[in-house]
Design a protein around this motif. Structure first.
Motif, PDB file in Angstrom:
ATOM      1  N   VAL A 152       1.001  -1.086  -0.006  1.00 15.00           N
ATOM      2  CA  VAL A 152       0.165  -0.120  -0.031  1.00 15.00           C
ATOM      3  C   VAL A 152       0.924   1.403   0.141  1.00 15.00           C
ATOM      4  O   VAL A 152       0.536   2.106  -0.646  1.00 15.00           O
ATOM      5  CB  VAL A 152      -1.080  -0.042   1.228  1.00 15.00           C
ATOM      6  N   THR A 153       1.985   1.111   0.947  1.00 19.82           N
ATOM      7  CA  THR A 153       2.645   2.436   0.952  1.00 19.82           C
ATOM      8  C   THR A 153       3.914   2.473  -0.174  1.00 19.82           C
ATOM      9  O   THR A 153       4.417   3.580  -0.214  1.00 19.82           O
ATOM     10  CB  THR A 153       3.258   2.554   2.332  1.00 19.82           C
ATOM     11  N   GLY A 154       4.332   1.644  -0.675  1.00 14.71           N
ATOM     12  CA  GLY A 154       5.261   1.490  -1.433  1.00 14.71           C
ATOM     13  C   GLY A 154       6.727   1.596  -0.775  1.00 14.71           C
ATOM     14  O   GLY A 154       7.639   1.735  -1.633  1.00 14.71           O
ATOM     15  N   ARG A 155       6.714   1.301   0.526  1.00 20.24           N
ATOM     16  CA  ARG A 155       7.967   1.617   1.106  1.00 20.24           C
ATOM     17  C   ARG A 155       8.400  -0.070   1.743  1.00 20.24           C
ATOM     18  O   ARG A 155       7.479  -0.590   2.246  1.00 20.24           O
ATOM     19  CB  ARG A 155       7.807   2.561   2.602  1.00 20.24           C
ATOM     20  N   ARG A 156       9.421  -0.250   1.496  1.00 16.98           N
ATOM     21  CA  ARG A 156       9.976  -1.712   1.847  1.00 16.98           C
ATOM     22  C   ARG A 156      10.839  -1.398   3.407  1.00 16.98           C
ATOM     23  O   ARG A 156      11.605  -0.516   3.408  1.00 16.98           O
ATOM     24  CB  ARG A 156      10.942  -2.202   1.136  1.00 16.98           C
ATOM     25  N   ALA A 157      10.323  -2.440   4.329  1.00 14.48           N
ATOM     26  CA  ALA A 157      11.195  -2.260   5.592  1.00 14.48           C
ATOM     27  C   ALA A 157      12.576  -2.610   5.625  1.00 14.48           C
ATOM     28  O   ALA A 157      13.220  -3.537   4.598  1.00 14.48           O
ATOM     29  CB  ALA A 157      10.385  -3.242   6.623  1.00 14.48           C
ATOM     30  N   LYS A 158      13.578  -1.939   6.264  1.00 19.13           N
ATOM     31  CA  LYS A 158      14.910  -2.265   6.156  1.00 19.13           C
ATOM     32  C   LYS A 158      15.211  -3.528   6.878  1.00 19.13           C
ATOM     33  O   LYS A 158      15.838  -4.495   6.664  1.00 19.13           O
ATOM     34  CB  LYS A 158      15.800  -1.359   6.981  1.00 19.13           C
ATOM     35  N   ALA A 159      14.412  -3.716   8.084  1.00 16.63           N
ATOM     36  CA  ALA A 159      14.480  -5.017   8.839  1.00 16.63           C
ATOM     37  C   ALA A 159      13.309  -5.188   9.760  1.00 16.63           C
ATOM     38  O   ALA A 159      12.429  -4.249   9.962  1.00 16.63           O
ATOM     39  CB  ALA A 159      15.675  -4.842   9.989  1.00 16.63           C
ATOM     40  N   VAL A 160      13.011  -6.380  10.198  1.00 17.72           N
ATOM     41  CA  VAL A 160      12.011  -6.845  11.113  1.00 17.72           C
ATOM     42  C   VAL A 160      12.761  -7.131  12.376  1.00 17.72           C
ATOM     43  O   VAL A 160      13.599  -7.964  12.682  1.00 17.72           O
ATOM     44  CB  VAL A 160      11.370  -7.962  10.454  1.00 17.72           C
ATOM     45  N   VAL A 161      12.302  -6.464  13.294  1.00 19.06           N
ATOM     46  CA  VAL A 161      12.531  -6.514  14.717  1.00 19.06           C
ATOM     47  C   VAL A 161      11.705  -7.398  15.709  1.00 19.06           C
ATOM     48  O   VAL A 161      10.416  -7.010  15.532  1.00 19.06           O
ATOM     49  CB  VAL A 161      12.886  -5.168  15.346  1.00 19.06           C
ATOM     50  N   LEU A 162      11.978  -8.452  16.549  1.00 15.03           N
ATOM     51  CA  LEU A 162      11.190  -9.315  17.095  1.00 15.03           C
ATOM     52  C   LEU A 162      11.302  -8.664  18.495  1.00 15.03           C
ATOM     53  O   LEU A 162      12.244  -8.535  19.258  1.00 15.03           O
ATOM     54  CB  LEU A 162      11.400 -10.688  17.234  1.00 15.03           C
ATOM     55  N   HIS A 163      10.075  -8.668  19.168  1.00 16.12           N
ATOM     56  CA  HIS A 163       9.703  -8.384  20.658  1.00 16.12           C
ATOM     57  C   HIS A 163       8.638  -9.186  21.262  1.00 16.12           C
ATOM     58  O   HIS A 163       7.666  -9.476  20.473  1.00 16.12           O
ATOM     59  CB  HIS A 163       9.695  -6.949  20.943  1.00 16.12           C
ATOM     60  N   ASP A 164       8.526  -9.581  22.401  1.00 15.22           N
ATOM     61  CA  ASP A 164       7.507  -9.924  23.112  1.00 15.22           C
ATOM     62  C   ASP A 164       6.624  -9.158  23.857  1.00 15.22           C
ATOM     63  O   ASP A 164       6.942  -7.874  24.053  1.00 15.22           O
ATOM     64  CB  ASP A 164       8.049 -11.160  24.312  1.00 15.22           C
ATOM     65  N   ALA A 165       5.296  -9.542  24.278  1.00 16.38           N
ATOM     66  CA  ALA A 165       4.257  -8.253  24.750  1.00 16.38           C
ATOM     67  C   ALA A 165       4.786  -7.813  26.132  1.00 16.38           C
ATOM     68  O   ALA A 165       4.224  -6.803  26.487  1.00 16.38           O
ATOM     69  CB  ALA A 165       3.038  -9.014  24.886  1.00 16.38           C
ATOM     70  N   GLU A 166       5.883  -8.307  26.956  1.00 22.60           N
ATOM     71  CA  GLU A 166       6.302  -8.025  28.167  1.00 22.60           C
ATOM     72  C   GLU A 166       7.596  -7.191  28.087  1.00 22.60           C
ATOM     73  O   GLU A 166       8.147  -6.783  29.344  1.00 22.60           O
ATOM     74  CB  GLU A 166       6.050  -9.102  29.240  1.00 22.60           C
ATOM     75  N   CYS A 235      16.243  -8.479  18.606  1.00 24.52           N
ATOM     76  CA  CYS A 235      16.945  -8.886  17.589  1.00 24.52           C
ATOM     77  C   CYS A 235      16.217  -8.538  16.116  1.00 24.52           C
ATOM     78  O   CYS A 235      15.020  -8.094  16.253  1.00 24.52           O
ATOM     79  CB  CYS A 235      17.010 -10.463  17.510  1.00 24.52           C
ATOM     80  N   ALA A 236      17.139  -7.922  15.269  1.00 23.30           N
ATOM     81  CA  ALA A 236      16.541  -7.780  14.073  1.00 23.30           C
ATOM     82  C   ALA A 236      17.002  -8.648  12.797  1.00 23.30           C
ATOM     83  O   ALA A 236      18.348  -9.170  13.114  1.00 23.30           O
ATOM     84  CB  ALA A 236      17.174  -6.301  13.460  1.00 23.30           C
ATOM     85  N   ILE A 237      16.167  -8.707  11.860  1.00 16.83           N
ATOM     86  CA  ILE A 237      16.296  -9.761  10.841  1.00 16.83           C
ATOM     87  C   ILE A 237      16.322  -8.809   9.436  1.00 16.83           C
ATOM     88  O   ILE A 237      15.290  -8.121   9.213  1.00 16.83           O
ATOM     89  CB  ILE A 237      15.516 -10.665  10.750  1.00 16.83           C
TER      90      ILE A 237
END
Length: 456
Positions: A152-166, A235-237
């Motif tokens: 939709v935005t035409g913008r690609r993420a540089k990385a995906v960062v993972l976190h938990d709800a706490e 962490c980031a992927i």
């Protein structure tokens, strides 16, 4: 007398088995210690004399800082998710990110808690299935939502960062990821559990284990050329490698049937020849500690056993089948260390059983019973050597814990070792029974708390 002789023999056999096993594991640990200490000494004499110490606060943004997508999977997290999101939005020092939060259609309370935080940087993603499935399955739905957002935005993420709800997210976290993603496909920051004053023994033992693992173990993994397994938080992927994994697995980058999808994805990316990186960087001058992900860990025995059983089941049992023994010598060595948990639990059980039997025989001897407890010279030598290795292990654990949490926690780490051993044995039995029984693997709920002061 006959019964006493039988018990003495059983104790000796158990002690012999445990001693041989602990000797091998202890020498293995000693090798890791030597590599770490040698590397630390070498860097202090070379690298740190040539270059100024780096701080996260000095990391300059790129001219065009990358768009970061933060994935937060949630199942029955209505008690903490709103506070976590509010604190994360307030704390992060970064201009371009979006938080994708997943919840299940049969968990409306979590959905309502997410919706209560009205911010355009949050995308709420409903999983069109009754939960819980697996954490990996929820992450795959978040990945689909990211693709839709990018389209939709035409913008690609540089990385995906993972976190938990706490999780308590560090303010400079995304700045560090933006600076390092590209040099590596995966960047893992340290995970440092918060000290729970109401659970100094059970929750506290996580502080000891993570202090040693995320100060020493991951550094040694990188030094010997092994891939860095992700901790699932902090962490980031990199986006392109993640897309490659998705293309190889029918659009699902996270292993949907795995109990430890975070651990696996780091090794899978490393197996593709991509660089994985563990980073310990101080926040800023005068501020103690490093940029890390923090949070409270389970505070009750049952919750700790369930969590450890999931880790053991996913890494030691299922991981053997799913990932095999590929890679170079360093990679195979580290996978062997990862999968030794069930064996270590068996050795602990044998050692404690032998100690209990001998204690009863020695007590009977003190009370005047005609009993003689004899220990063969070979066994006595093994017990002496493993005793010294145990002392070294306890001191190393105390040192790493003290360096992360202070002297008091360092001293407490020594008696907490017995608590950790008990949890490890119970978790191994649970993981083994579930693996052998072929039980369906779903997301087991752990009650979480979030530090209220982080929201203020």
């Amino acid at each position: 007398m006959l019964a006493a002789d039988v018990l003495s023999r059983i104790a000796a056999e158990l002690a012999l088995f445990a001693s041989v096993g602990f000797l091998l594991l202890g020498l293995n640990d000693l090798a890791v210690d030597i590599i770490y200490l040698t590397r630390r000494l070498w860097r202090s004499r070379t690298v740190y004399r040539r270059y100024r110490k780096a701080y996260a606060s000095f990391f300059c943004f790129n001219k065009n800082p990358g768009f970061m997508a933060i994935f937060v999977p949630a199942w029955e997290e209505s008690a903490v998710i709103a506070a976590m999101l509010k604190a994360t939005l307030k704390r992060l020092d970064y201009p371009d990110y979006r938080i994708f939060v997943g919840y299940y259609r049969n968990d409306p309370a979590t959905g309502a808690a997410i919706a209560s935080i009205a911010d355009p940087r949050i995308t709420s993603v409903e999983v069109e299935a009754d939960g819980p499935t697996t954490k990996a399955d929820c992450l795959n739905h978040l990945y689909d939502a990211l693709i839709a957002h990018e389209t939709v935005t035409g913008r690609r993420a540089k990385a995906v960062v993972l976190h938990d709800a706490e999780d308590l997210v560090h303010r400079y976290e995304l700045r560090v990821f933006d600076g390092l993603i590209g040099r590596a496909a995966v960047v893992q920051l340290p995970v440092l559990p918060l000290v729970d004053r109401n659970s100094r023994w059970i929750s506290g033992h996580y502080c000891d284990e993570f202090a040693e693992a995320h100060i020493k173990e991951l550094v040694v993994r990188e030094a010997v050329g092994a891939a860095i397994p992700l901790a699932g938080v902090g962490c980031a992927i990199e986006r392109v490698p993640l897309a490659k994994l998705a293309a190889q697995h029918e659009g699902r980058p996270f292993a949907g049937k795995s109990l430890t999808e975070d651990y696996e994805i780091g090794l899978r990316l490393g197996g593709l020849g991509l660089k994985t990186m563990f980073v310990r960087i101080p926040s800023e001058p005068g501020e103690p500690g490093v940029v890390s992900s923090r949070g409270y860990f389970p505070s009750t025995l049952g919750a700790a056993v369930r969590q450890k059983a999931r880790w053991l089941g996913g890494i030691a049992f299922a991981g053997w089948d799913r990932l095999g023994w590929s890679g170079g010598l360093g990679e195979r060595w580290m996978r062997l260390r990862d999968r030794r948990g069930p064996l270590a639990a068996l050795l602990i059980l044998c050692a404690y059983s032998a100690a209990f039997l001998w204690s009863q025989l020695w007590l009977a001897d003190l009370l005047g019973a005609p009993i003689q407890v004899r220990i063969e010279p070979l066994l006595a030598t093994l017990l002496t050597v493993t005793g010294w290795l145990l002392l070294w292990r306890v001191l190393m654990r105390a040192w790493f814990t003290a360096s992360a949490y202070g002297l008091e926690e360092g001293l407490l780490s020594m008696p907490r070792l017995f608590v950790g051993n008990l949890i490890a044995v119970l978790a191994a039995f649970r993981a083994f029974s579930r693996h052998v029984g072929g039980r369906s693997q779903t997301w087991e709920k752990t009650q979480h708390i979030f530090p209220k002061e982080a929201v203020l």
